[in-house]
Design an enzyme around this catalytic site. Structure first.
Site, mmCIF file in Angstrom:
data_model
loop_
_atom_site.group_PDB
_atom_site.id
_atom_site.type_symbol
_atom_site.label_atom_id
_atom_site.label_comp_id
_atom_site.label_asym_id
_atom_site.label_seq_id
_atom_site.Cartn_x
_atom_site.Cartn_y
_atom_site.Cartn_z
ATOM 1 N N HIS A 100 59.996 85.512 14.344
ATOM 2 C CA HIS A 100 60.859 86.240 13.407
ATOM 3 C C HIS A 100 62.042 85.372 13.035
ATOM 4 O O HIS A 100 62.681 84.771 13.908
ATOM 5 C CB HIS A 100 61.358 87.533 14.042
ATOM 6 C CG HIS A 100 62.352 88.267 13.193
ATOM 7 N ND1 HIS A 100 62.172 88.479 11.843
ATOM 8 C CD2 HIS A 100 63.553 88.827 13.501
ATOM 9 C CE1 HIS A 100 63.207 89.147 11.360
ATOM 10 N NE2 HIS A 100 64.057 89.361 12.343
ATOM 11 N N HIS A 102 65.364 84.905 9.797
ATOM 12 C CA HIS A 102 66.053 85.385 8.612
ATOM 13 C C HIS A 102 66.305 84.191 7.690
ATOM 14 O O HIS A 102 67.384 84.072 7.097
ATOM 15 C CB HIS A 102 67.384 86.045 8.963
ATOM 16 C CG HIS A 102 67.254 87.232 9.853
ATOM 17 N ND1 HIS A 102 68.253 87.617 10.730
ATOM 18 C CD2 HIS A 102 66.252 88.131 10.033
ATOM 19 C CE1 HIS A 102 67.868 88.697 11.401
ATOM 20 N NE2 HIS A 102 66.655 89.016 10.988
ATOM 21 N N ASP A 125 46.796 76.600 0.620
ATOM 22 C CA ASP A 125 46.334 76.005 1.876
ATOM 23 C C ASP A 125 46.685 76.872 3.085
ATOM 24 O O ASP A 125 45.821 77.228 3.885
ATOM 25 C CB ASP A 125 46.982 74.633 2.081
ATOM 26 C CG ASP A 125 46.469 73.570 1.138
ATOM 27 O OD1 ASP A 125 45.406 73.777 0.527
ATOM 28 O OD2 ASP A 125 47.143 72.520 1.016
ATOM 29 N N HIS A 165 64.948 92.566 5.227
ATOM 30 C CA HIS A 165 65.098 92.160 6.621
ATOM 31 C C HIS A 165 64.902 90.659 6.799
ATOM 32 O O HIS A 165 65.863 89.934 7.036
ATOM 33 C CB HIS A 165 64.122 92.954 7.486
ATOM 34 C CG HIS A 165 64.296 92.749 8.959
ATOM 35 N ND1 HIS A 165 63.653 93.516 9.899
ATOM 36 C CD2 HIS A 165 65.019 91.845 9.661
ATOM 37 C CE1 HIS A 165 63.987 93.105 11.111
ATOM 38 N NE2 HIS A 165 64.804 92.088 10.987
ATOM 39 N N TYR A 219 40.569 69.969 6.690
ATOM 40 C CA TYR A 219 41.790 69.158 6.829
ATOM 41 C C TYR A 219 42.124 68.894 8.300
ATOM 42 O O TYR A 219 41.953 69.760 9.151
ATOM 43 C CB TYR A 219 42.961 69.893 6.165
ATOM 44 C CG TYR A 219 44.293 69.211 6.330
ATOM 45 C CD1 TYR A 219 44.679 68.158 5.504
ATOM 46 C CD2 TYR A 219 45.176 69.623 7.332
ATOM 47 C CE1 TYR A 219 45.895 67.536 5.659
ATOM 48 C CE2 TYR A 219 46.403 69.004 7.482
ATOM 49 C CZ TYR A 219 46.761 67.964 6.653
ATOM 50 O OH TYR A 219 47.973 67.339 6.808
#
Length: 221
Positions: A100, A102, A125, A165, A219
């Site tokens: 997580h 910001h 991709d 958020h 790749y």
């Protein structure tokens, strides 16, 4: 023979080190943001403790929680986002890591409640299409986790912009989830700049599919 304690010890060290990538790539400020990792073979995960400076993180300070978000081992309180991470692990057994942030540009798209359109080959991709927006949800229960799981169920994207958020990203392990968070911010910035110059041109779906397949299956080494 490797014990559960040994496995948790390795994961604590790995997740602790990965937090340095959040600061290295300018995805977080102060003590915001977190990385977690699923403990292989157990209904447990490790996660950053709440409100601890990145400079002060140590493997020993990384805490262990169960899939109900309850503290199992550690001296500190788990991240305030623990319930969201726990919900993802309960409902997505394929997920081995959650992040997580910001980060500025991606969170700006979240503030606008706007998905990032797939107008870059790098997006095709890594994300296999647009980066979607999840619903607004308050911290305090598993509402954020439910929004993450429900939104990503219809997408190949390993990242979601939670409305007003920030970014949550997932991966087969914690390293992959961090990569998705880094890539999410990178493309969010580029697409934002492109829109200052004019309307970015979408990539046709057939080409997105081909790019995604090649990157995911061909790749690399």
């Amino acid at each position: 023979m490797t014990t559960l304690d040994d496995t948790i010890g390795v994961l604590r060290r790995t997740v602790c080190a990965l937090h340095a990538d959040l600061t290295r790539y300018n995805l977080v400020t102060w003590t915001s943001g977190n990385v977690s990792g699923r403990v292989p073979g157990a209904d447990l995960f490790v996660i950053k403790p709440s409100g601890v400076s990145y400079d002060d993180l140590t493997p020993e300070s990384i805490v262990v929680c169960d899939f109900d978000g309850k503290l199992v081992d550690g001296e500190l309180s788990p991240s305030s986002d623990t319930d969201a991470h726990a919900y993802v692990y309960r409902h997505r057994p394929d997920v081995g890591g959650v992040v997580h942030t910001h980060s500025t540009y991606a969170t700006a798209w979240a503030a606008r409640d706007e998905a990032i359109p797939c107008v870059l080959t790098a997006m095709a991709d890594e994300f296999g299409g647009e980066i979607p927006v999840g619903p607004f949800a308050l911290i305090g229960d598993d509402s954020i986790g439910r929004g993450i799981v429900d939104t990503l169920a219809g997408h190949r994207s390993p990242a979601v912009l939670m409305k007003n958020h920030g970014v949550f990203s997932i991966g087969e392990d914690a390293t992959a989830a961090v990569k998705a968070a880094v890539m999410c911010e990178d493309v969010a910035r580029t697409v934002h700049i492109a829109r200052q110059l004019g309307e970015p041109k979408p990539i046709p779906q057939d080409d997105i599919d081909r790019l995604y397949d090649r990157y995911q299956n061909v790749y690399g080494q």
